[in-house]
Design a protein around this motif. Structure first.
Motif, PDB file in Angstrom:
ATOM      1  N   ALA A 125       0.835  -1.205   0.000  1.00  0.00           N
ATOM      2  CA  ALA A 125       0.000   0.000   0.000  1.00  0.00           C
ATOM      3  C   ALA A 125       0.871   1.256   0.000  1.00  0.00           C
ATOM      4  N   SER A 126       1.882   1.300   0.876  1.00  0.00           N
ATOM      5  CA  SER A 126       2.686   2.520   1.018  1.00  0.00           C
ATOM      6  C   SER A 126       3.514   2.780  -0.236  1.00  0.00           C
ATOM      7  N   GLY A 127       4.213   1.759  -0.713  1.00  0.00           N
ATOM      8  CA  GLY A 127       5.119   1.946  -1.852  1.00  0.00           C
ATOM      9  C   GLY A 127       4.372   2.239  -3.139  1.00  0.00           C
ATOM     10  N   ILE A 166      10.152  -0.930  -7.079  1.00  0.00           N
ATOM     11  CA  ILE A 166      10.523  -2.362  -7.087  1.00  0.00           C
ATOM     12  C   ILE A 166       9.863  -3.082  -5.911  1.00  0.00           C
ATOM     13  N   GLU A 167       9.529  -4.328  -6.147  1.00  0.00           N
ATOM     14  CA  GLU A 167       8.893  -5.170  -5.121  1.00  0.00           C
ATOM     15  C   GLU A 167       9.541  -6.557  -5.218  1.00  0.00           C
ATOM     16  N   GLN A 168       9.977  -7.068  -4.065  1.00  0.00           N
ATOM     17  CA  GLN A 168      10.709  -8.340  -4.099  1.00  0.00           C
ATOM     18  C   GLN A 168       9.811  -9.540  -4.427  1.00  0.00           C
ATOM     19  N   THR A 186       1.966  -7.481   3.693  1.00  0.00           N
ATOM     20  CA  THR A 186       0.786  -7.285   4.541  1.00  0.00           C
ATOM     21  C   THR A 186      -0.400  -6.732   3.765  1.00  0.00           C
ATOM     22  N   SER A 187      -0.123  -6.015   2.692  1.00  0.00           N
ATOM     23  CA  SER A 187      -1.207  -5.267   2.031  1.00  0.00           C
ATOM     24  C   SER A 187      -2.273  -6.124   1.360  1.00  0.00           C
ATOM     25  N   SER A 188      -2.054  -7.447   1.257  1.00  0.00           N
ATOM     26  CA  SER A 188      -3.138  -8.304   0.755  1.00  0.00           C
ATOM     27  C   SER A 188      -3.747  -9.114   1.902  1.00  0.00           C
ATOM     28  N   LYS A 209      -9.457  -5.598   5.398  1.00  0.00           N
ATOM     29  CA  LYS A 209     -10.098  -5.005   4.217  1.00  0.00           C
ATOM     30  C   LYS A 209     -11.163  -3.980   4.599  1.00  0.00           C
ATOM     31  N   LEU A 210     -10.915  -3.284   5.705  1.00  0.00           N
ATOM     32  CA  LEU A 210     -11.827  -2.226   6.121  1.00  0.00           C
ATOM     33  C   LEU A 210     -11.190  -0.868   5.864  1.00  0.00           C
ATOM     34  N   LEU A 211     -11.989   0.053   5.385  1.00  0.00           N
ATOM     35  CA  LEU A 211     -11.564   1.444   5.266  1.00  0.00           C
ATOM     36  C   LEU A 211     -12.217   2.157   6.428  1.00  0.00           C
ATOM     37  N   ALA A 267      14.261  -7.502  -6.099  1.00  0.00           N
ATOM     38  CA  ALA A 267      14.543  -7.171  -4.698  1.00  0.00           C
ATOM     39  C   ALA A 267      15.727  -6.230  -4.575  1.00  0.00           C
ATOM     40  N   PHE A 268      15.629  -5.314  -3.642  1.00  0.00           N
ATOM     41  CA  PHE A 268      16.771  -4.485  -3.266  1.00  0.00           C
ATOM     42  C   PHE A 268      17.728  -5.358  -2.454  1.00  0.00           C
ATOM     43  N   PHE A 269      19.050  -5.227  -2.685  1.00  0.00           N
ATOM     44  CA  PHE A 269      19.962  -5.929  -1.759  1.00  0.00           C
ATOM     45  C   PHE A 269      21.121  -5.082  -1.253  1.00  0.00           C
ATOM     46  N   TRP A 283      -3.673   0.839   6.067  1.00  0.00           N
ATOM     47  CA  TRP A 283      -4.115   0.881   4.665  1.00  0.00           C
ATOM     48  C   TRP A 283      -4.917   2.149   4.394  1.00  0.00           C
ATOM     49  N   THR A 284      -5.881   2.404   5.280  1.00  0.00           N
ATOM     50  CA  THR A 284      -6.815   3.498   5.013  1.00  0.00           C
ATOM     51  C   THR A 284      -6.089   4.836   4.847  1.00  0.00           C
ATOM     52  N   THR A 285      -4.967   4.990   5.553  1.00  0.00           N
ATOM     53  CA  THR A 285      -4.294   6.297   5.490  1.00  0.00           C
ATOM     54  C   THR A 285      -3.082   6.273   4.545  1.00  0.00           C
TER      55      THR A 285
HETATM   56  C1  LIG Z   1      -4.012  -8.517  10.261  1.00  0.00           C
HETATM   57  C2  LIG Z   1      -4.023  -7.108   9.760  1.00  0.00           C
HETATM   58  C3  LIG Z   1      -5.229  -6.485   9.493  1.00  0.00           C
HETATM   59  C4  LIG Z   1      -5.239  -5.164   9.027  1.00  0.00           C
HETATM   60  N1  LIG Z   1      -6.423  -4.603   8.708  1.00  0.00           N
HETATM   61  C5  LIG Z   1      -6.465  -3.326   8.264  1.00  0.00           C
HETATM   62  C6  LIG Z   1      -7.689  -2.746   7.889  1.00  0.00           C
HETATM   63  O1  LIG Z   1      -8.733  -3.382   7.902  1.00  0.00           O
HETATM   64  N2  LIG Z   1      -7.677  -1.460   7.477  1.00  0.00           N
HETATM   65  C7  LIG Z   1      -6.528  -0.719   7.439  1.00  0.00           C
HETATM   66  O2  LIG Z   1      -6.592   0.457   7.114  1.00  0.00           O
HETATM   67  N3  LIG Z   1      -5.322  -1.262   7.737  1.00  0.00           N
HETATM   68  C8  LIG Z   1      -5.260  -2.547   8.139  1.00  0.00           C
HETATM   69  N4  LIG Z   1      -4.069  -3.143   8.433  1.00  0.00           N
HETATM   70  C9  LIG Z   1      -2.831  -2.383   8.237  1.00  0.00           C
HETATM   71  C10 LIG Z   1      -2.380  -2.414   6.784  1.00  0.00           C
HETATM   72  O3  LIG Z   1      -2.646  -3.642   6.178  1.00  0.00           O
HETATM   73  C11 LIG Z   1      -0.879  -2.125   6.719  1.00  0.00           C
HETATM   74  O4  LIG Z   1      -0.598  -0.963   7.456  1.00  0.00           O
HETATM   75  C12 LIG Z   1      -0.413  -1.917   5.292  1.00  0.00           C
HETATM   76  O5  LIG Z   1      -0.834  -2.960   4.454  1.00  0.00           O
HETATM   77  C13 LIG Z   1       1.104  -1.836   5.272  1.00  0.00           C
HETATM   78  O6  LIG Z   1       1.505  -1.577   3.948  1.00  0.00           O
HETATM   79  P1  LIG Z   1       3.035  -1.421   3.613  1.00  0.00           P
HETATM   80  O7  LIG Z   1       3.123  -1.101   2.191  1.00  0.00           O
HETATM   81  O8  LIG Z   1       3.654  -0.468   4.569  1.00  0.00           O
HETATM   82  O9  LIG Z   1       3.663  -2.850   3.933  1.00  0.00           O
HETATM   83  P2  LIG Z   1       3.606  -4.182   3.057  1.00  0.00           P
HETATM   84  O10 LIG Z   1       2.296  -4.405   2.458  1.00  0.00           O
HETATM   85  O11 LIG Z   1       4.141  -5.290   3.901  1.00  0.00           O
HETATM   86  O12 LIG Z   1       4.594  -3.861   1.879  1.00  0.00           O
HETATM   87  C14 LIG Z   1       5.986  -3.856   2.034  1.00  0.00           C
HETATM   88  C15 LIG Z   1       6.551  -4.543   0.829  1.00  0.00           C
HETATM   89  O13 LIG Z   1       7.960  -4.392   0.817  1.00  0.00           O
HETATM   90  C16 LIG Z   1       8.490  -5.511   0.173  1.00  0.00           C
HETATM   91  N5  LIG Z   1       9.912  -5.623   0.469  1.00  0.00           N
HETATM   92  C17 LIG Z   1      10.503  -5.927   1.659  1.00  0.00           C
HETATM   93  N6  LIG Z   1      11.833  -5.978   1.513  1.00  0.00           N
HETATM   94  C18 LIG Z   1      12.085  -5.704   0.207  1.00  0.00           C
HETATM   95  C19 LIG Z   1      13.290  -5.639  -0.559  1.00  0.00           C
HETATM   96  N7  LIG Z   1      14.479  -5.902  -0.030  1.00  0.00           N
HETATM   97  N8  LIG Z   1      13.197  -5.343  -1.891  1.00  0.00           N
HETATM   98  C20 LIG Z   1      11.989  -5.108  -2.474  1.00  0.00           C
HETATM   99  N9  LIG Z   1      10.836  -5.175  -1.780  1.00  0.00           N
HETATM  100  C21 LIG Z   1      10.881  -5.466  -0.458  1.00  0.00           C
HETATM  101  C22 LIG Z   1       7.662  -6.660   0.741  1.00  0.00           C
HETATM  102  O14 LIG Z   1       7.730  -7.798  -0.093  1.00  0.00           O
HETATM  103  C23 LIG Z   1       6.290  -6.044   0.828  1.00  0.00           C
HETATM  104  O15 LIG Z   1       5.455  -6.377  -0.267  1.00  0.00           O
HETATM  105  C24 LIG Z   1      -4.020  -4.463   8.870  1.00  0.00           C
HETATM  106  C25 LIG Z   1      -2.805  -5.106   9.123  1.00  0.00           C
HETATM  107  C26 LIG Z   1      -2.813  -6.424   9.553  1.00  0.00           C
HETATM  108  C27 LIG Z   1      -1.512  -7.121   9.782  1.00  0.00           C
END
Ligand SMILES: Cc1cc2nc3c(=O)[nH]c(=O)nc-3n(C[C@H](O)[C@H](O)[C@H](O)COP(=O)(O)OP(=O)(O)OC[C@H]3O[C@@H](n4cnc5c(N)ncnc54)[C@H](O)[C@@H]3O)c2cc1C
Length: 550
Positions: free
Chosen positions: A23-25, A42-44, A51-53, A57-59, A192-194, A375-377
């Protein structure tokens, strides 16, 4: 294409490399590209594969966070709720085919409880403000509550009903990536970044990456780097500057899915489990999604898995509110994710850690890290991070434009748009398939209809019991960067997310279709199917979920 991209990207200099395609990237890459920066994402693994899948799944602003904010007079937490509620609206409008309002019912067992919740949820509505598009909350009678959730225990006193947003998290990530591509972002999954390359004064100048499909390595020259690796953020921070203090506390949250009672369209919010959390039982794409837990997790090198105790905890939490109970045999699928929480001295358990985000810049290496949040933010988080990147690049005049962005398929979307899709493609699409495609791909569903015309066999469902058809898999391979069976079944069709048995049954069809799309050599199709079966069985075994092979 991949090989060519990996060769070509080494010949240019980029404004920004975003590491992490969750979600963030994905949100940050889209924001930066829309402002006019030259970006690589890039995504590994696969898009949203972290976590983002695996979210609920609530906003939402977070009903529990509101309660915590009020009990502790915590204004930071209150601000977080407000941000969530305003972003809920933004996301509902950005992808109306993937995100919609959902009613949630909380049963109560006394009038006092009902009053407490009604006041709390009215306040939640007030914080959302006048701009919100979802209905407010109301106290409903026992009869009304049983009409919404017929399986409720008959002893309930009454219930309180409110609305929040619900969305398909993995597909939303993929659409953000696709939108970023429309602004010329180079988006590479399974890269992947290394390591970092640095100038003599320690500033990052290059990002070293490796392609996880062909094993090719590449070095990308860049003016800035944004670390969006969620729970893995400390790995990248320490690679940039080994003297930084780790900041992330990962917390594991698990979900299971159960058969959805006929006609149930309303979610159940359970206000308190034995460990003081909220539980949600939410209708999602034909199953009942039940979650979640919150436990510290340190073994980041291993994929988090669900334990027997966690399945029991979730079932017990739900069953205390039901007349007819679910048992472990009913569990259809399960998944675990890691919350990337920011450590805060003084806040004890992971449950108490704020779901707020932070943008950190390491003055020595120049690495910018986007940490925490939810996710929502994610859009606001991305905005803050890209503002910082623009400041560092001396391009402060480039301002964020994502507040009104519409993701692919959301353009001119109308709830009954399936009718036109069906009318224009009646020779290939049944009414049911038109409805299904319209819900999943929005106004871009016509592209799947076009693919159906290439090969009539692709109109067939992948297996009995699923709506998804062959043409969708061809579409994922051609346009959504799917590379293997799991990419399709888990994140693009959500079948693995919802039902392991159906994922098992659809495997061969998906492998065959990917083989056709990619012109796989003899034997590769079988190899890919077997690899997926092994992965699925391993997960089912660890989780104790039965796969019904018949
Ligand atoms: C159980 C659970 C329920 C949740 N429910 C909600 C909800 O209902 N509503 C809500 O708003 N939020 C919810 N959240 C929070 C939300 O899902 C997370 O805050 C959000 O998905 C995080 O996104 P992210 O992009 O920061 O992390 P991630 O989705 O984990 O993305 C980080 C990515 O970086 C990649 N990465 C890592 N290292 C490397 C590398 N070396 N090179 C390249 N890529 C790399 C990983 O493969 C990964 O895909 C929930 C979280 C959890 C755990």
């Amino acid at each position: 294409m991949r090989r060519a991209h990996l060769r070509n990207i080494q010949e240019d200099e980029y404004d920004l490399v975003v590491i992490g395609g969750g979600a963030s990237g994905a949100g940050a890459a889209l924001d930066a590209a829309q402002r006019g920066l030259k970006v690589i994402l890039i995504e590994q693994g696969d898009w949203g594969g972290g976590t983002s899948s695996r979210s609920t799944k609530l906003l939402h602003g977070g009903v529990r966070y509101l309660e915590m904010a009020l009990k502790n007079l915590d204004f930071k937490q209150l601000r977080q709720v407000k941000h969530g509620l305003s972003e809920r609206k933004t996301m509902l409008e950005a992808a109306p085919h993937l995100a919609h309002g959902i009613p949630l019912v909380t049963p109560v067992f006394s009038w006092f409880e009902a009053l407490y919740l009604t006041v709390g949820l009215k306040l939640y509505g007030l914080i959302a403000g006048k701009r919100q598009t979802l209905p407010g909350s109301s106290w409903i009678s026992k009869r009304e509550a049983l009409r919404h959730i017929p399986m409720l225990r008959p002893e309930v006193h009454s219930a309180v009903m409110y609305h929040d947003g619900q969305f398909d998290d993995a597909r939303y990530t993929i659409l953000q990536v696709r939108k970023a591509q429309q602004f010329y972002t180079i988006c590479l999954n399974y890269v992947a970044f290394f390591a970092f390359g640095k100038s003599p004064d320690g500033a990052i100048t290059h990002v070293h990456v490796t392609d996880r499909i062909y094993g090719m390595k590449a070095i990308i020259q860049t003016k800035s780097v944004l670390n969006c690796t969620g729970a893995y953020a400390d790995h990248v921070r320490l690679a940039a500057n080994a003297s930084l203090t780790p900041r992330i506390t990962a917390s594991k949250g698990v979900h299971i899915t159960l058969p959805l009672p006929d006609g149930m369209k309303t979610a159940l919010m359970i206000p308190k489990t034995s460990d003081g959390r909220l539980l949600f039982a939410i209708p999602f794409q034909g199953v009942l999604l039940l979650g979640t837990t919150d436990t510290p997790y340190e073994k980041l090198e291993f994929q988090p898995e669900i334990t027997d105790a966690e399945v029991k905890f979730l079932l017990d939490g739900l069953n205390q509110f039901l007349g007819k109970k679910y048992t472990k045999k009913d569990v259809l699928a399960g998944f675990a994710g890691l919350r990337p929480l920011i450590s805060e001295p003084g806040r004890g358990s992971t449950k108490q850690l704020l779901r707020d985000h932070e943008v950190e810049t390491d003055p020595q290496s120049g690495l910018v890290s986007l940490m925490g949040g939810k996710w929502t933010t994610h859009r606001l988080m991305a905005k803050d991070a890209v503002d910082e990147i623009c400041r560092r690049l001396d391009k402060k005049e480039l301002v964020c434009k994502t507040e009104t962005v519409v993701l692919p398929g959301g353009e001119s979307w109308l709830p009954d748009g399936w009718k036109t899709l069906h009318k224009q493609n009646a020779n290939v699409l049944s009414k049911e398939t038109a409805i299904h495609l319209h819900q999943r791909y929005g106004s871009w569903a016509y592209k799947i209809a076009e693919i159906c015309k290439e090969n009539k066999a692709w109109v067939e469902p992948l297996c009995e019991g699923v709506d998804a058809i062959g043409a969708e898999v061809i579409y994922h391979a051609r346009y959504e960067m799917a590379t293997n069976v799991q990419d399709v079944l888990s994140r693009r069709l959500r079948i693995e997310n919802n039902n392991f048995t159906l994922a098992y049954r659809a495997t061969h069809a998906v492998a065959r279709l990917l083989g056709q799309a990619f012109h796989w050599p003899d034997g590769k199709e079988e190899e890919e199917a077997v690899a997926y079966y092994e992965y699925l069985y391993e997960r089912a075994k660890k989780t104790g979920i039965r796969i019904n092979e018949v």
